[in-house]
Design an enzyme around this catalytic site. Structure first.
Site, PDB file in Angstrom:
ATOM      1  N   LYS A  66       0.796  -1.231   0.000  1.00  0.00           N
ATOM      2  CA  LYS A  66       0.000   0.000   0.000  1.00  0.00           C
ATOM      3  C   LYS A  66       0.831   1.286   0.000  1.00  0.00           C
ATOM      4  CE  LYS A  66      -4.202  -1.913   2.013  1.00  0.00           C
ATOM      5  NZ  LYS A  66      -5.318  -1.696   2.943  1.00  0.00           N
ATOM      6  N   ASP A 102     -10.190   2.680   2.163  1.00  0.00           N
ATOM      7  CA  ASP A 102     -10.339   1.931   3.426  1.00  0.00           C
ATOM      8  C   ASP A 102     -11.098   2.769   4.470  1.00  0.00           C
ATOM      9  OD1 ASP A 102      -9.049  -0.446   2.662  1.00  0.00           O
ATOM     10  OD2 ASP A 102      -7.079   0.376   3.144  1.00  0.00           O
TER      11      ASP A 102
END
Ligand code: NAP
Length: 285
Positions: A66, A102
């Site tokens: 990420k 997220d």
């Protein structure tokens, strides 16, 4: 031409994103396939460069890539910049933009499924790892009034409390046990479990960081853990008469927001949630 989508990680075998993303695409008749690719840390740059090709709509990114994808992108949006992590890349005519769904997915799941809006509320975050950091930033951006971070290792809770204060939200760091935890829970509108306690095959798979006696009936309890679907803390929440939400919703809603960025259309949330739940059930979760 069939469009290309997928998820990268290392390892990636466990990911259920291909199941629920493909279910959403098929339901809407979108001619695209969603795959999973195991990409080594050394291979991230080349893989991301390949996403500029026509026919690739974008990808999701999971651990451990990420942060690693960021230097290979043309642009990074505000949420991803704040989180320091990208979980979604969109390819628009060879221009790659990094996003992070997220945090927004966590907030959307709570809003849609429980009606929770962070503004003017007090939240208790259990845990201080990667998931806790992302959720803290989402709650801060959502306007939460105050935060308590409870963690087994107090120093890590203090680091997150400092991050919260740096972002203008008053916070307190406490241990994951004792009277301070009981007091913090008693006044919390939202309790989020970001520890790995209760996770199948985890360090304490039958454990709950908090008991029914500590949970107010008025609270919303959200577990980010989604294996099993019904975790120990969710059972404690139900016993307390509180509202309980499992981690699968957060997972699916982050994917729903990615889906909308790639395709430009509303994702069929119910179809995707049903596909994810069926897959987890078939895996014995
Ligand atoms: N639903 C979703 O979309 C989603 C998204 C992201 C993550 N997750 C899940 O969230 C969970 C946490 O992930 P993460 O990346 O934040 O992990 P992490 O960075 O490794 O953090 C783990 C946290 O759990 C605590 N912990 C571990 N074992 C414990 C024990 N026996 N007793 C008490 N606390 C314990 C750690 O405390 P110490 O600091 O004391 O070690 C730390 O706070 C995982 O289950 C992951 O699958 C779900």
């Amino acid at each position: 031409m069939t469009q290309r989508l997928g998820i990268i990680g290392y390892p990636i075998g466990h990911s259920i994103s291909p199941i629920f993303q493909q279910a959403g695409l098929d339901h809407l008749g979108i001619d695209a396939t969603y795959e999973k690719w195991e990409v080594t840390p050394e291979g991230v740059g080349d893989f991301v460069a390949g996403l500029r090709a026509p026919g690739t709509l974008g990808i999701n990114i999971t651990v451990p890539h990420k942060q690693a994808v960021i230097p290979f992108l043309d642009e990074v949006d505000e949420w991803a910049t704040a989180a320091g992590a990208v979980n979604t890349i969109v390819n628009h005519d060879g221009h790659l933009t990094g996003h992070n769904t997220d945090g927004p997915g966590f907030l959307r799941a709570l809003l849609v499924e429980t009606g929770y809006d962070p503004s003017c509320t007090r939240a208790l975050i259990l845990g201080a790892g990667g998931a806790a950091r992302g959720i803290l930033l989402a709650l801060v951006r959502g306007g939460v009034d105050s935060l308590v971070i409870a963690n087994r290792t107090l120093e890590r809770a203090e680091t997150l409390a400092q991050l919260s204060s740096d972002n203008g939200v008053g916070s307190e760091a406490i241990s994951l046990s004792g009277d301070a935890l009981t007091e913090a829970a008693a006044s919390a509108n939202l309790i989020v479990n970001c520890t790995t306690m209760g996770m199948s095959h985890g360090p304490d798979e039958h454990g709950s960081p908090i008991s029914a006696a500590q949970i107010p009936a008025t609270a919303i309890v959200n577990d980010v853990v989604y294996t099993p679907l019904l975790t120990p803390i969710l059972k404690e929440a139900a016993a307390a008469g509180a509202t309980a939400l499992g981690g699968l919703h957060m997972l699916v809603y982050q994917g729903v927001l990615s889906f909308q960025m790639w395709t430009g259309v509303d994702a069929p949330v119910d179809v995707m949630l049903a596909a994810a739940t069926a897959e987890m059930t078939s895996r014995g979760a």
